[in-house]
Design a protein around this motif. Structure first.
Motif, PDB file in Angstrom:
ATOM      1  N   UNK A 126      20.846  73.826  33.559  1.00 56.08           N
ATOM      2  CA  UNK A 126      22.089  74.120  32.851  1.00 56.08           C
ATOM      3  C   UNK A 126      22.900  75.196  33.611  1.00 56.08           C
ATOM      4  N   UNK A 127      22.213  76.216  34.117  1.00 54.88           N
ATOM      5  CA  UNK A 127      22.919  77.268  34.858  1.00 54.88           C
ATOM      6  C   UNK A 127      23.620  76.686  36.085  1.00 54.88           C
ATOM      7  N   UNK A 128      22.930  75.749  36.762  1.00 59.51           N
ATOM      8  CA  UNK A 128      23.554  75.136  37.953  1.00 59.51           C
ATOM      9  C   UNK A 128      24.790  74.326  37.546  1.00 59.51           C
ATOM     10  N   UNK A 129      24.663  73.624  36.413  1.00 60.77           N
ATOM     11  CA  UNK A 129      25.779  72.792  35.937  1.00 60.77           C
ATOM     12  C   UNK A 129      26.977  73.678  35.587  1.00 60.77           C
ATOM     13  N   UNK A 130      26.694  74.779  34.896  1.00 58.89           N
ATOM     14  CA  UNK A 130      27.767  75.690  34.496  1.00 58.89           C
ATOM     15  C   UNK A 130      28.440  76.262  35.751  1.00 58.89           C
ATOM     16  N   UNK A 131      27.621  76.639  36.736  1.00 60.60           N
ATOM     17  CA  UNK A 131      28.180  77.198  37.971  1.00 60.60           C
ATOM     18  C   UNK A 131      29.026  76.156  38.704  1.00 60.60           C
ATOM     19  N   UNK A 132      28.627  74.888  38.602  1.00 60.24           N
ATOM     20  CA  UNK A 132      29.420  73.822  39.235  1.00 60.24           C
ATOM     21  C   UNK A 132      30.729  73.597  38.460  1.00 60.24           C
ATOM     22  N   UNK A 133      30.651  73.588  37.125  1.00 59.35           N
ATOM     23  CA  UNK A 133      31.819  73.202  36.337  1.00 59.35           C
ATOM     24  C   UNK A 133      32.882  74.295  36.246  1.00 59.35           C
ATOM     25  N   UNK A 134      32.461  75.541  36.073  1.00 63.00           N
ATOM     26  CA  UNK A 134      33.438  76.581  35.750  1.00 63.00           C
ATOM     27  C   UNK A 134      34.616  76.681  36.732  1.00 63.00           C
ATOM     28  N   UNK A 135      34.355  76.593  38.055  1.00 64.15           N
ATOM     29  CA  UNK A 135      35.514  76.671  38.957  1.00 64.15           C
ATOM     30  C   UNK A 135      36.491  75.498  38.800  1.00 64.15           C
ATOM     31  N   UNK A 136      36.066  74.416  38.113  1.00 62.47           N
ATOM     32  CA  UNK A 136      36.945  73.245  37.971  1.00 62.47           C
ATOM     33  C   UNK A 136      37.704  73.220  36.647  1.00 62.47           C
ATOM     34  N   UNK A 137      37.474  74.241  35.800  1.00 64.97           N
ATOM     35  CA  UNK A 137      38.087  74.207  34.463  1.00 64.97           C
ATOM     36  C   UNK A 137      39.613  74.189  34.555  1.00 64.97           C
ATOM     37  N   UNK A 138      40.162  75.005  35.479  1.00 61.79           N
ATOM     38  CA  UNK A 138      41.628  75.091  35.554  1.00 61.79           C
ATOM     39  C   UNK A 138      42.229  73.724  35.889  1.00 61.79           C
ATOM     40  N   UNK A 139      41.552  72.959  36.725  1.00 58.57           N
ATOM     41  CA  UNK A 139      42.129  71.677  37.153  1.00 58.57           C
ATOM     42  C   UNK A 139      41.867  70.534  36.168  1.00 58.57           C
ATOM     43  N   UNK A 140      40.656  70.523  35.533  1.00 60.71           N
ATOM     44  CA  UNK A 140      40.286  69.351  34.727  1.00 60.71           C
ATOM     45  C   UNK A 140      40.037  69.661  33.251  1.00 60.71           C
ATOM     46  N   UNK A 141      40.079  70.928  32.854  1.00 54.87           N
ATOM     47  CA  UNK A 141      39.702  71.304  31.487  1.00 54.87           C
ATOM     48  C   UNK A 141      40.756  70.922  30.453  1.00 54.87           C
TER      49      UNK A 141
END
Ligand code: FAD
Length: 401
Positions: free
Chosen positions: A12-27
């Motif tokens: 889960x930590x790896x997934x969160x680290x992968x997703x968070x930088x993409x929130x601005x573009x895809x969130x």
């Protein structure tokens, strides 16, 4: 959520680290106001981004571009994706039903040809089962496929085909033997939805978007190599397709409507008889009821996570989840629309509002959830027969047990 093993917490930590930088573009915020076309284009880019990072098709074999992980990792990933409002829904049909069926039964050449591009978001697949006279009773399909040398010629009509207008391919069941008993005369094929003779006609819904379609097959030629399973085996494969549409334990307690916090904020701001609506007993009762219901659904989700963790398939709990969640969503949306008053009528269809964030859209869209993937009545039968152990409902097309 249920406490996870250290390995799953690390995942889960790896997934969160992968997703968070993409929130601005895809969130969620990036998607507000986008047209359906633009949102789907964004979804394709998100799917490609996931594929490049090794997160597309988490449970798919690595040789076809998947990550070779378990259903449990998939549940964790989907929950984190949903929490950020990323656009993943457009690929749910492709990657939950047609492509897994292909992985089970197709030839290695077909898998190599179709699975990796579907995982990268380059293809969208439709599921062409329902017809104007056939929904719950899947075995009553009338669309015909007639053998012609190395090909089959398909003619007939499908309906309610989600995202067919954006799809490249689909899975279809067609009647290949009109003389066989109805459950035995069907065969399962892949079809090219851009082929000559296929007409896709979008159906405009109450909220103005067209998310499903009528699809007409006018002597469409399909090679026999695109048949999945044996001739006459289509009903069994179609039922298996519906069964592997696994109940994901990350299913949303709100029935895919706005979170309860949104209603509470609204009730804090709205006035009833000169006082905050949140002080009104009727509004409080709706909130309390929704909260209690959602806690119950959460408990069901957690139970199925534990089932998955123990290597078992979750049982028919998904039926309760959809049945109860959809009804709860209606009550919450109705209360919100009452509080919004005339503001609730300001609905900008062109901005493609989403049921998860917009109460008017949530209310207009909620009946679809009570039909798609099994109607309320069918689910009530499932609950009655498989959970409560009541006698089977009358089935006029089957012999009594
Ligand atoms: C948003 C949405 C998306 C969809 N996407 C797809 C898709 O991508 N592909 C696809 O193939 N289909 C799709 N469908 C179609 C969906 O699967 C069917 O609408 C559904 O199976 C019900 O079938 P029907 O509409 O023919 O209703 P019917 O089966 O004709 O039912 C009519 C009424 O009779 C009741 N009924 C029927 N049989 C029984 C029974 N045995 N016991 C008790 N009550 C019964 C039903 O509950 C319903 O109230 C979608 C539907 C919706 C709403």
């Amino acid at each position: 959520m249920t406490s996870l093993s250290p390995e799953l917490e690390a995942f889960r930590d790896r997934v969160v680290a992968f997703m968070d930088p993409h929130v601005a573009e895809y969130g969620q915020a990036a998607r507000l106001g986008l047209s359906l076309d633009d949102d789907i284009a964004l979804a394709r880019r998100w799917q490609a981004t996931k594929a490049a990072a090794g997160y597309a098709g988490l449970t798919f074999p690595t040789e076809y571009g998947g990550a070779g992980l378990t259903q449990l990792e998939q549940v964790i990933f989907v929950a984190e994706e949903a929490a950020r409002g990323f656009p993943a829904g457009y690929f749910v049909i492709s990657l939950s039903m047609p492509i897994p069926m292909m992985l089970r039964y197709a030839t290695p050449e077909q898998k190599a040809r179709f699975v990796p591009p579907a995982l990268r978001g380059e293809q969208i697949w439709s599921q062409l089962f329902s017809e104007p006279s056939t929904g719950s009773d899947l075995a009553a399909v009338r669309t015909r496929a007639v053998r012609d040398g190395e090909d089959w010629i398909i003619s007939g009509q499908k309906v309610w085909t989600t995202f067919a207008q954006y799809s490249d391919y689909g899975v279809i069941v067609a009647r290949t033997d009109p003389d066989a008993p109805k459950h035995r005369g069907l065969t399962y094929f892949f079809v090219d939805l851009k082929a000559q003779g296929v007409t896709v006609r979008p159906i405009r819904q109450l909220h103005s978007a067209a998310e499903f379609n009528e699809v007409f097959f006018d002597d469409v030629r399909v090679p026999d190599a695109w048949r999945l399973g044996g001739v006459g085996d289509g009903f069994r494969l179609a039922v298996e397709t519906l069964m592997i549409e696994r109940y994901t334990a990350a299913a949303d307690e709100t029935g895919f409507g706005p979170p309860l916090d949104a209603l509470i904020s609204l009730a804090r701001e709205a006035q009833l008889d000169g006082r905050p609506a949140l002080e009104d007993g009727r509004v409080r009762a709706v909130i309390a009821q929704a909260y209690a219901t959602q806690q119950g659904l959460l408990a069901i989700s957690e139970k199925s996570i534990l089932e998955l963790a123990a290597g078992r398939e979750p049982g028919p709990e998904g039926s309760i989840h959809k049945l109860v969640g959809a009804r709860g969503r209606r009550e919450v949306a109705l209360c919100a629309l009452d509080l919004l008053g005339t503001d609730g009528l300001r609905f900008d269809a062109a901005a493609h509002p989403r049921p998860k964030t917009d109460f008017a859209m949530s209310w207009m869209d909620q009946p679809t959830l009570r039909i798609a993937g099994g109607t309320d009545e069918m689910l009530l039968n499932t609950v009655a027969e498989r959970i409560l152990g009541l006698p089977q409902d009358y089935r006029p097309d089957k012999l009594p047990r």
